[in-house]
Design an enzyme around this catalytic site. Structure first.
Site, PDB file in Angstrom:
ATOM      1  N   HIS A  54       0.852  -1.188   0.000  1.00 35.05           N
ATOM      2  CA  HIS A  54       0.000   0.000   0.000  1.00 35.05           C
ATOM      3  C   HIS A  54       0.883   1.231   0.000  1.00 35.05           C
ATOM      4  O   HIS A  54       1.960   1.215   0.592  1.00 35.05           O
ATOM      5  CB  HIS A  54      -0.914   0.009   1.241  1.00 35.05           C
ATOM      6  N   GLU A  63      -7.842  -5.226  -0.361  1.00 29.61           N
ATOM      7  CA  GLU A  63      -8.365  -5.998  -1.488  1.00 29.61           C
ATOM      8  C   GLU A  63      -8.287  -7.507  -1.264  1.00 29.61           C
ATOM      9  O   GLU A  63      -9.041  -8.262  -1.882  1.00 29.61           O
ATOM     10  CB  GLU A  63      -7.605  -5.629  -2.772  1.00 29.61           C
TER      11      GLU A  63
HETATM   12  N1  ACO Z   1       4.025  -7.637  -4.713  1.00 24.61           N
HETATM   13  C1  ACO Z   1       5.359  -7.658  -4.996  1.00 24.61           C
HETATM   14  N2  ACO Z   1       6.127  -6.558  -4.904  1.00 24.61           N
HETATM   15  C2  ACO Z   1       5.551  -5.423  -4.547  1.00 24.61           C
HETATM   16  C3  ACO Z   1       4.191  -5.339  -4.236  1.00 24.61           C
HETATM   17  C4  ACO Z   1       3.426  -6.508  -4.325  1.00 24.61           C
HETATM   18  N3  ACO Z   1       2.121  -6.496  -4.051  1.00 24.61           N
HETATM   19  N4  ACO Z   1       3.891  -4.063  -3.904  1.00 24.61           N
HETATM   20  C5  ACO Z   1       5.016  -3.361  -4.005  1.00 24.61           C
HETATM   21  N5  ACO Z   1       6.024  -4.170  -4.389  1.00 24.61           N
HETATM   22  C6  ACO Z   1       7.419  -3.823  -4.594  1.00 24.61           C
HETATM   23  C7  ACO Z   1       7.614  -3.009  -5.849  1.00 24.61           C
HETATM   24  O1  ACO Z   1       7.841  -3.834  -6.972  1.00 24.61           O
HETATM   25  C8  ACO Z   1       8.827  -2.197  -5.480  1.00 24.61           C
HETATM   26  O2  ACO Z   1       9.974  -2.984  -5.626  1.00 24.61           O
HETATM   27  P1  ACO Z   1      11.356  -2.330  -6.160  1.00 24.61           P
HETATM   28  O3  ACO Z   1      11.669  -1.224  -5.195  1.00 24.61           O
HETATM   29  O4  ACO Z   1      12.302  -3.467  -6.126  1.00 24.61           O
HETATM   30  O5  ACO Z   1      11.053  -1.824  -7.534  1.00 24.61           O
HETATM   31  C9  ACO Z   1       8.647  -1.948  -3.981  1.00 24.61           C
HETATM   32  O6  ACO Z   1       7.835  -2.994  -3.515  1.00 24.61           O
HETATM   33  C10 ACO Z   1       7.984  -0.631  -3.688  1.00 24.61           C
HETATM   34  O7  ACO Z   1       6.853  -0.520  -4.485  1.00 24.61           O
HETATM   35  P2  ACO Z   1       6.188   0.854  -4.856  1.00 24.61           P
HETATM   36  O8  ACO Z   1       5.829   0.801  -6.299  1.00 24.61           O
HETATM   37  O9  ACO Z   1       6.983   2.033  -4.390  1.00 24.61           O
HETATM   38  O10 ACO Z   1       4.925   0.848  -3.995  1.00 24.61           O
HETATM   39  P3  ACO Z   1       3.717   1.797  -4.221  1.00 24.61           P
HETATM   40  O11 ACO Z   1       3.550   2.578  -2.988  1.00 24.61           O
HETATM   41  O12 ACO Z   1       3.764   2.582  -5.459  1.00 24.61           O
HETATM   42  O13 ACO Z   1       2.616   0.704  -4.458  1.00 24.61           O
HETATM   43  C11 ACO Z   1       0.693  -0.510  -4.598  1.00 24.61           C
HETATM   44  C12 ACO Z   1       1.467   0.544  -3.804  1.00 24.61           C
HETATM   45  C13 ACO Z   1       0.391   0.052  -5.991  1.00 24.61           C
HETATM   46  C14 ACO Z   1      -0.626  -0.777  -3.905  1.00 24.61           C
HETATM   47  C15 ACO Z   1       1.558  -1.797  -4.707  1.00 24.61           C
HETATM   48  O14 ACO Z   1       1.879  -2.272  -3.420  1.00 24.61           O
HETATM   49  C16 ACO Z   1       0.899  -2.875  -5.548  1.00 24.61           C
HETATM   50  O15 ACO Z   1       1.034  -2.851  -6.771  1.00 24.61           O
HETATM   51  N6  ACO Z   1       0.177  -3.848  -4.893  1.00 24.61           N
HETATM   52  C17 ACO Z   1      -0.498  -4.883  -5.623  1.00 24.61           C
HETATM   53  C18 ACO Z   1      -1.817  -4.359  -6.185  1.00 24.61           C
HETATM   54  C19 ACO Z   1      -2.857  -4.130  -5.099  1.00 24.61           C
HETATM   55  O16 ACO Z   1      -3.021  -4.931  -4.193  1.00 24.61           O
HETATM   56  N7  ACO Z   1      -3.597  -3.011  -5.249  1.00 24.61           N
HETATM   57  C20 ACO Z   1      -4.649  -2.619  -4.313  1.00 24.61           C
HETATM   58  C21 ACO Z   1      -4.173  -1.535  -3.385  1.00 24.61           C
HETATM   59  S1  ACO Z   1      -5.369  -1.097  -2.162  1.00 24.61           S
HETATM   60  C22 ACO Z   1      -6.440  -0.029  -2.941  1.00 24.61           C
HETATM   61  O17 ACO Z   1      -6.097   0.707  -3.810  1.00 24.61           O
HETATM   62  C23 ACO Z   1      -7.864   0.048  -2.524  1.00 24.61           C
END
Ligand code: ACO
Length: 349
Positions: free
Chosen positions: A230, A284
């Site tokens: 998140h 989610e």
């Molecule tokens: N699985 C694997 N790796 C992940 C995940 C995940 N669910 N989430 C983040 N990471 C990784 C990224 O790849 C990144 O790795 P890196 O630094 O090696 O490139 C690191 O963790 C940081 O990620 P960010 O992109 O900075 O995280 P951000 O704050 O942008 O992302 C998000 C938040 C979009 C929700 C992300 O965690 C994600 O894509 N989750 C999966 C999709 C999801 O569950 N969405 C629903 C969110 S809740 C809602 O909106 C109601």
């Protein structure tokens, strides 16, 4: 500051909710999420929109307005496209309240087309949504679980869809225009489009001898595990626990056991793969388990999220309009510029 994701940028003052990402707490207009877990949607509606017209009467009004479009909505290629089409069929003059009231009818019309019966204005909003979709009186447990879901997702700070709604509101456009923009933002898999893929993941893991190994492989390939991570929470998303309790109350033991097993494996894999980043369960993950247990197909998960979040969108719409100020941030230009005279001369030499 990470400019690409507007991380840590504050764009508004709000009375509507506070998301404490460090402590994993959500406050909605002065109430903790835990204290709202047993509320019906009407209570959240009054909390966020104040003195407002009766939701039952608004469902009846939406039914009359949308009736000529029912067949068209049912023919849409997907529930989300049907919902978007349904919103576009409503008059541009729709108020914030009317839009909140319309959602059960919109969803019912997309599902059942011309066979949709009129709403029951005496039923609660959550109960009527289930009745309109499934055409029979739902169990008390189902109504309770859906209410918990709708209330849990109704408002959550400056998330992407709410921000989209506020930008549109700030231009002076209508609540309907703001809702359509917000729905577009919600449809993406990084925001509200995740629970369908969560269920795909659970299905895949159900037949897998070693979920931990399979999940590790996915993360190694750079895939994101849906339902985890998140932007704001640096700990567990408090909404995940509220929804997990609601699933438990539905007595769906097999689904819950599989979800808990996959969750534990995923958390371990993510901890090992991204030790510098806290990636925990988000809303989610248990949304998928809960809505599946209530009998909804996965293609309905995002429209159902919208049926809850419309309340937050409309409360933010009202709040944004109170400021009267156009939201218009700046960008930093990093593209090419025309050559200066001296650069041209030096190139020619
Ligand atoms: N699985 C694997 N790796 C992940 C995940 C995940 N669910 N989430 C983040 N990471 C990784 C990224 O790849 C990144 O790795 P890196 O630094 O090696 O490139 C690191 O963790 C940081 O990620 P960010 O992109 O900075 O995280 P951000 O704050 O942008 O992302 C998000 C938040 C979009 C929700 C992300 O965690 C994600 O894509 N989750 C999966 C999709 C999801 O569950 N969405 C629903 C969110 S809740 C809602 O909106 C109601």
């Amino acid at each position: 500051m990470n400019l690409t994701g507007l991380d840590d940028v504050t764009v508004a003052e709000t009375r509507l909710s506070d998301v404490d990402g460090e402590r994993g707490e959500l406050l909605v207009a002065g109430h903790t999420l835990d204290s709202m877990a047993d509320w019906d949607y009407e209570s959240a509606y009054r909390l966020l929109l104040g003195e407002a017209p009766d939701l039952g009467q608004l469902r009846e009004k939406a039914y009359l307005a949308l009736k000529p479009c029912f067949a068209l909505l049912q023919a849409a290629p997907s529930p989300l496209e049907g919902l978007r089409l349904g919103l576009a069929c409503l008059p541009e003059s729709c108020t914030e309240y009317e839009l909140v009231g319309a959602f059960p009818v919109l969803l019912g019309a997309v599902y059942r087309g011309d066979t949709l019966p009129p709403p029951d204005s005496a039923a609660s909003h959550g109960e009527d949504l289930l009745k309109l979709m499934f055409g029979k009186r739902p169990s008390l447990d189902s109504v309770r679980a859906l209410n918990t879901y709708l209330v849990t997702v109704c408002e959550h700070g400056m998330n992407a869809s709410t921000f989209a709604a506020r930008v549109v509101a700030s231009t002076g456009a209508t609540p309907l225009a703001a809702t359509l923009a917000a729905l577009g933002a919600l449809s993406g898999p990084l925001h509200g489009g995740a629970p369908g893929p969560v269920l795909d993941l659970l299905d895949e893991m159900a037949g897998c001898p070693s979920p931990a190994q399979a999940l590790e492989e996915k993360v190694r390939k750079g895939q994101r595990l849906m339902g985890f991570g998140h932007r704001i929470y640096r700990t567990r998303d408090p909404r995940a626990d509220v929804l997990k309790q609601a699933v438990r109350a539905l007595d769906q033991t097999t689904d819950l056991q599989l979800a808990e097993k996959v969750e534990a494996a995923a958390l371990e894999v993510l901890r090992a793969a991204k030790p510098d980043r806290v990636l925990d369960t988000n809303v989610e993950f248990y949304t998928a388990v809960l809505l599946n247990a209530l009998g909804f197909e996965r293609s309905w998960f995002t429209p159902l999220f919208a049926a809850g979040r419309i309340l937050g969108w409309m409360a933010h719409y009202k709040e944004q309009r109170e400021t009267g100020r156009l939201l218009r941030p700046k960008s930093r230009y990093v593209g090419p510029r025309p050559q200066t005279e001296s650069e041209r001369v030096s190139h020619e030499v």
